[in-house]
Design a protein around this motif. Structure first.
Motif, PDB file in Angstrom:
ATOM      1  N   GLU A  71      -5.128   4.263  -5.287  1.00  0.00           N
ATOM      2  CA  GLU A  71      -4.287   5.303  -4.700  1.00  0.00           C
ATOM      3  C   GLU A  71      -4.094   6.463  -5.671  1.00  0.00           C
ATOM      4  N   ALA A  99       1.900   6.668  -6.722  1.00  0.00           N
ATOM      5  CA  ALA A  99       0.751   7.479  -7.131  1.00  0.00           C
ATOM      6  C   ALA A  99       1.074   8.963  -7.071  1.00  0.00           C
ATOM      7  N   ARG A 100       1.854   9.384  -6.081  1.00  0.00           N
ATOM      8  CA  ARG A 100       2.219  10.799  -5.984  1.00  0.00           C
ATOM      9  C   ARG A 100       3.032  11.225  -7.207  1.00  0.00           C
ATOM     10  N   ALA A 155       2.317   1.810  -3.407  1.00  0.00           N
ATOM     11  CA  ALA A 155       1.323   2.369  -4.315  1.00  0.00           C
ATOM     12  C   ALA A 155       1.114   3.855  -4.058  1.00  0.00           C
ATOM     13  N   ARG A 156       1.103   4.252  -2.793  1.00  0.00           N
ATOM     14  CA  ARG A 156       0.916   5.666  -2.462  1.00  0.00           C
ATOM     15  C   ARG A 156       2.090   6.504  -2.952  1.00  0.00           C
ATOM     16  N   ARG A 157       3.300   5.993  -2.770  1.00  0.00           N
ATOM     17  CA  ARG A 157       4.480   6.729  -3.235  1.00  0.00           C
ATOM     18  C   ARG A 157       4.441   6.882  -4.752  1.00  0.00           C
ATOM     19  N   VAL A 215      -7.427   8.541  -5.948  1.00  0.00           N
ATOM     20  CA  VAL A 215      -7.639   9.478  -4.841  1.00  0.00           C
ATOM     21  C   VAL A 215      -6.983  10.822  -5.141  1.00  0.00           C
ATOM     22  N   ALA A 222      -6.442  -2.013  -5.839  1.00  0.00           N
ATOM     23  CA  ALA A 222      -6.047  -1.177  -4.707  1.00  0.00           C
ATOM     24  C   ALA A 222      -4.900  -0.249  -5.087  1.00  0.00           C
ATOM     25  N   THR A 223      -4.012  -0.715  -5.931  1.00  0.00           N
ATOM     26  CA  THR A 223      -2.918   0.122  -6.416  1.00  0.00           C
ATOM     27  C   THR A 223      -3.478   1.286  -7.216  1.00  0.00           C
ATOM     28  N   CYS A 232       5.171  -2.001  -8.154  1.00  0.00           N
ATOM     29  CA  CYS A 232       4.785  -0.599  -8.324  1.00  0.00           C
ATOM     30  C   CYS A 232       5.678   0.170  -9.298  1.00  0.00           C
ATOM     31  N   VAL A 256       0.841  -1.201   0.000  1.00  0.00           N
ATOM     32  CA  VAL A 256       0.000   0.000   0.000  1.00  0.00           C
ATOM     33  C   VAL A 256       0.876   1.251   0.000  1.00  0.00           C
TER      34      VAL A 256
END
Length: 205
Positions: free
Chosen positions: A61, A36-37, A32-34, A64, A57-58, A174, A29
């Protein structure tokens, strides 16, 4: 842009996941957040994803951060590998040595009685191409999928012989690969990248 999902427990255990629905780990998770930024800064125009939870889920992120809706498509799932699914790499080599060796040589093999790599490409490529057709010229599509499915999609879209698809190395969790359209068809601009792409400056740009 074809983006591999974040880490799962089966990745860590080197188990063949295939179409088994294994969720992201906490690390996955965060990966994926990193990512996504970074990807959000490229202002993507659309996001599509495999409907398996690790890819969905990837993609979520990125959704969002961008406000884009994710379209989920089972055609982007990982290769179905029958009885190989759930086995570790060592177990596959021990129980299915001949089939494993043939696959490593680049021969067409129904791993575990599952799909051929060409069959995977036959379902993934149309999904990607149809999504690209909906974009305005110069638009960016992000495809959240799986390592094996991405590799064969790249190979097919680049027009490579299936026997050499293995020359495209795997993607880390990722990481992503980027295809761009040219007069000669699709070109591979980035592969297994985890940082923002740099412009190509030089004679081959």
């Amino acid at each position: 842009m074809l983006w591999r999902h974040g880490q799962t427990t089966w990745n860590l255990e080197r188990r063949f996941q295939g179409t088994t629905d294994i969720p992201l780990t906490e690390t996955g998770v965060l990966q994926a957040r990193r990512a996504a930024r970074l990807l959000a800064s490229l202002d993507p125009d659309a996001i599509i994803a495999s409907d398996l939870s690790r890819a969905a889920a990837t993609a979520a992120e990125l959704a969002v951060l961008t406000g884009l809706e994710v379209t989920h498509d089972p055609g982007l799932r990982e290769t179905y590998a029958g009885v190989w699914q759930g086995l570790t790499d060592a177990e596959i080599q021990e129980r299915h040595a001949e089939q494993y060796a043939a696959w490593r040589r680049g021969e067409p093999v129904r791993r575990g009685g599952g799909e051929l790599e060409t069959e995977v490409a036959e379902r993934t490529v149309p999904v990607v191409e149809q999504a690209v057709e909906k974009l305005e010229e110069g638009g960016l599509l992000v495809v959240a999928s799986h390592g094996g499915a991405i590799r064969v999609t790249l190979g097919a879209m680049l027009g490579l012989d299936p026997q050499v698809w293995g020359a495209l190395g795997g993607l880390a969790n990722c990481n992503w690969s980027i295809l761009g359209e040219s007069r000669r068809g699709w070109r591979l601009l980035e592969h297994n990248a985890g940082s923002l792409p740099e412009p190509v400056l030089g004679d081959d740009s």
